[in-house]
Write an enzyme that holds these catalytic residues in place. Structure first.
Site, PDB file in Angstrom:
ATOM      1  N   CYS A 160      -4.165  -1.466  -4.473  1.00  0.00           N
ATOM      2  CA  CYS A 160      -4.527  -2.130  -3.510  1.00  0.00           C
ATOM      3  C   CYS A 160      -3.126  -2.094  -2.754  1.00  0.00           C
ATOM      4  O   CYS A 160      -3.061  -2.551  -1.507  1.00  0.00           O
ATOM      5  CB  CYS A 160      -4.988  -3.861  -3.172  1.00  0.00           C
ATOM      6  N   HIS A 292      -2.569  -9.605   3.628  1.00  0.00           N
ATOM      7  CA  HIS A 292      -3.472  -8.777   2.455  1.00  0.00           C
ATOM      8  C   HIS A 292      -5.187  -9.279   2.390  1.00  0.00           C
ATOM      9  O   HIS A 292      -6.161  -8.576   2.406  1.00  0.00           O
ATOM     10  CB  HIS A 292      -3.048  -9.126   1.193  1.00  0.00           C
ATOM     11  N   GLU A 303      -1.768 -16.442  -0.792  1.00  0.00           N
ATOM     12  CA  GLU A 303      -1.494 -15.614   0.069  1.00  0.00           C
ATOM     13  C   GLU A 303      -1.004 -16.967   1.024  1.00  0.00           C
ATOM     14  O   GLU A 303       0.556 -16.680   1.561  1.00  0.00           O
ATOM     15  CB  GLU A 303      -1.888 -14.308   0.404  1.00  0.00           C
ATOM     16  N   LYS A 322      -9.410  -6.904   7.306  1.00  0.00           N
ATOM     17  CA  LYS A 322      -9.813  -6.278   5.756  1.00  0.00           C
ATOM     18  C   LYS A 322     -11.967  -7.089   6.218  1.00  0.00           C
ATOM     19  O   LYS A 322     -12.656  -6.887   5.713  1.00  0.00           O
ATOM     20  CB  LYS A 322     -10.178  -6.845   4.416  1.00  0.00           C
ATOM     21  N   HIS A 327     -12.347  -3.793   2.741  1.00  0.00           N
ATOM     22  CA  HIS A 327     -10.968  -3.294   1.515  1.00  0.00           C
ATOM     23  C   HIS A 327     -11.065  -2.179   1.420  1.00  0.00           C
ATOM     24  O   HIS A 327     -11.253  -1.808   0.357  1.00  0.00           O
ATOM     25  CB  HIS A 327     -10.908  -4.042   0.919  1.00  0.00           C
ATOM     26  N   PHE A 386      -3.844  -5.417  -7.436  1.00  0.00           N
ATOM     27  CA  PHE A 386      -3.730  -5.486  -8.568  1.00  0.00           C
ATOM     28  C   PHE A 386      -2.697  -4.789 -10.127  1.00  0.00           C
ATOM     29  O   PHE A 386      -2.144  -3.773  -9.399  1.00  0.00           O
ATOM     30  CB  PHE A 386      -4.691  -5.341  -9.453  1.00  0.00           C
TER      31      PHE A 386
END
Lengths: 399, 86
Positions: A160, A292, A303, A322, A327, A386
């Site tokens: 990501c 994010h 976050e 998003k 995403h 990730f």
């Protein structure tokens, strides 16, 4: 040190097929997430996504290119076309220009179709161009061929954070003088049966909607598409009279070296601080953060804590777009950079749509549901992947 | 192996414990299963019994599947199997 500016932008995503319409959709808080239209959707438990609608590759690309490219590369090509048209960059012999694109899945559609053919349908033959279609660098290579770019051309794949890592490297290469300009950003086309099925396995997807930072959030929703930008050395851009969309001011990347999937406050905070330090900015200079903001329980909580750690009691407005475009995994940072350009150039902060109830674990001004007018001189764009990889870009309004 | 034993074996393996350490009253937390371990255990149970367990890691409480203890998980799986047979 050389300064780096953005002189062109292009995109195709679930909201629109170009930058002006994407900006209009972001300003209107429109949602591009809808029921998925893909084969075997009835065998999926997740049936929504930010799918690119009305895609007609033949309207933009010639037959030979279409035959040799996966959907993810086609998205990159069309976004790059738009960015180059806006920038009017003179490539010349192309030796001092590059292409650095992010993608997580590469030609996943090609893999999915080919596996289906040989395993499910029992065929013994696949298309001769299966490998060149599915390779992760296909998007970058196609873009280099389309525009005669003969310097550094490669793909970055960090889940990501792929696009932010790609754009960060592009920024560093222009700033260092290694190249004059780079076409950079990212693309993804993971909305195929296998691509969604794999994500389903993690049990972090929402079946309903993407609601970042809302107490009622229940997971992420995938999207697809691309955004590509022309990052260019500022003096040469000014000399040729280019329209400057924004300046790329700083970049930092960090690794959690902790958990493969659980996010880390420290890793995210270090990346934000690092980007500010690299740009010579203080936390108080930041007017907007594109989060994010995946709408998973863990990401948004972590976050928010990282933002509080860096910005203290009164962080700037934060929004997660998003909820509108989904995403885009490896392409997400690129499409989200468009929201930063909208804020810096048009003075419009895109909203976090789908927001229902505040969450005390995410005590942020998330610009809920409605866009906001604001003078934004500095914006940050966060991406956390990730694997514990964090990449943050700092942008400044063009001066 | 009975259903009880099978589920306990799956959970014990994910928690890296001996089956004798997993009791009906054990909770996910007391066994030291993190969210990924829990997701893997659920997957293993689904595969073992060919059932679909409604579980969203973002909001386990809303999943409609009682995971408060090993006993509760066993009861819930029995319920899913009964539904499947019906």
């Amino acid at each position: 040190m050389r300064r780096v500016v953005i002189t062109g932008a292009g995109t195709i995503n679930a909201l629109a097929h170009d930058v002006p319409s994407t900006w209009a959709a972001m300003q209107a808080g429109r949602c591009g997430i809808a029921p998925l239209d893909i084969p075997d959707v009835d065998r999926l438990s997740v049936r929504i996504g930010g799918q690119v609608r009305g895609w007609d590759a033949s309207a933009h690309l010639d037959r030979a290119v279409i035959a040799s490219s996966d959907r993810f590369a086609q998205f990159a090509l069309v976004a790059a076309q738009q960015a180059m048209a806006q920038s009017a960059l003179v490539v010349g012999d192309g030796l001092d220009c590059g292409v650095i694109l992010g993608t997580a899945g590469g030609g996943l559609q090609t893999s999915d179709d080919s596996y289906r053919a040989v395993y499910a349908e029992g065929k013994t033959r696949v298309h001769p161009l299966t490998v060149p279609r599915l390779m992760q660098n296909a998007g970058a290579s196609h873009v280099s061929m389309a525009h005669g770019i003969r310097g550094p051309v490669f793909t970055v794949s960090t889940a990501c954070a792929s696009s932010n890592h790609a754009m960060g490297l592009a920024f560093q290469m222009v700033r260092s003088g290694a190249v004059r300009a780079v076409l950079t950003g990212g693309s993804e086309a993971m909305l195929c049966f296998g691509g969604i099925k794999a994500w389903e396995g993690l049990r972090v997807m929402s079946a309903n909607a993407c609601r970042p930072f809302s107490r009622t959030r229940d997971g992420m929703v995938q999207g697809e598409g691309a955004a590509v930008f022309v990052f260019e050395e500022r003096e040469s851009a000014l000399a040729r009279g280019a329209d400057i969309l924004a300046e790329v001011a700083g970049f930092a990347m960090t690794s959690d070296a902790g958990d493969l999937v659980a996010p880390s406050v420290d890793g995210a905070a270090r990346a934000m601080r690092g980007a500010l330090l690299d740009a010579g900015l203080a936390p108080g200079d930041v007017d907007y953060i594109n989060a994010h903001g995946t709408a998973t329980a863990a990401n948004d909580r972590t976050e928010a804590a990282a933002i509080a750690q860096v910005f203290g009691a009164s962080p700037p407005p934060v929004s997660a777009t998003k909820a509108m475009h989904g995403h885009l995994i490896g392409g997400t940072g690129a499409v989200e950079l468009l929201a930063c350009l909208l804020a810096l150039r048009e003075g419009v902060i895109a909203p976090t749509i789908g927001f229902e109830q505040p969450d005390s674990d995410c005590a942020l001004d998330v610009v809920p549901n409605l866009a906001r007018s604001a003078k934004v001189d500095v914006a940050l764009s966060n991406a956390f992947a990730f694997g514990g990889l964090n990449a943050v870009l700092a942008l400044r309004r063009a001066t | 192996m009975t259903l009880h034993e099978k589920i306990i074996a799956i959970i014990a393996e994910q928690a890296v414990l001996d089956v004798s350490d997993v009791t009906m009253d054990s909770t996910v937390e007391s066994l030291g299963l993190d969210s990924l371990g829990l997701v893997e255990a659920i997957f293993a149970i689904e595969e073992a019994f060919d059932v679909s367990i409604p579980f969203n890691a973002n909001d386990p409480a809303q999943s409609g599947f009682d995971m408060s203890s090993v006993g509760a998980i066993i009861t819930a799986v029995e319920g899913l199997l009964a539904q499947k047979a019906a």
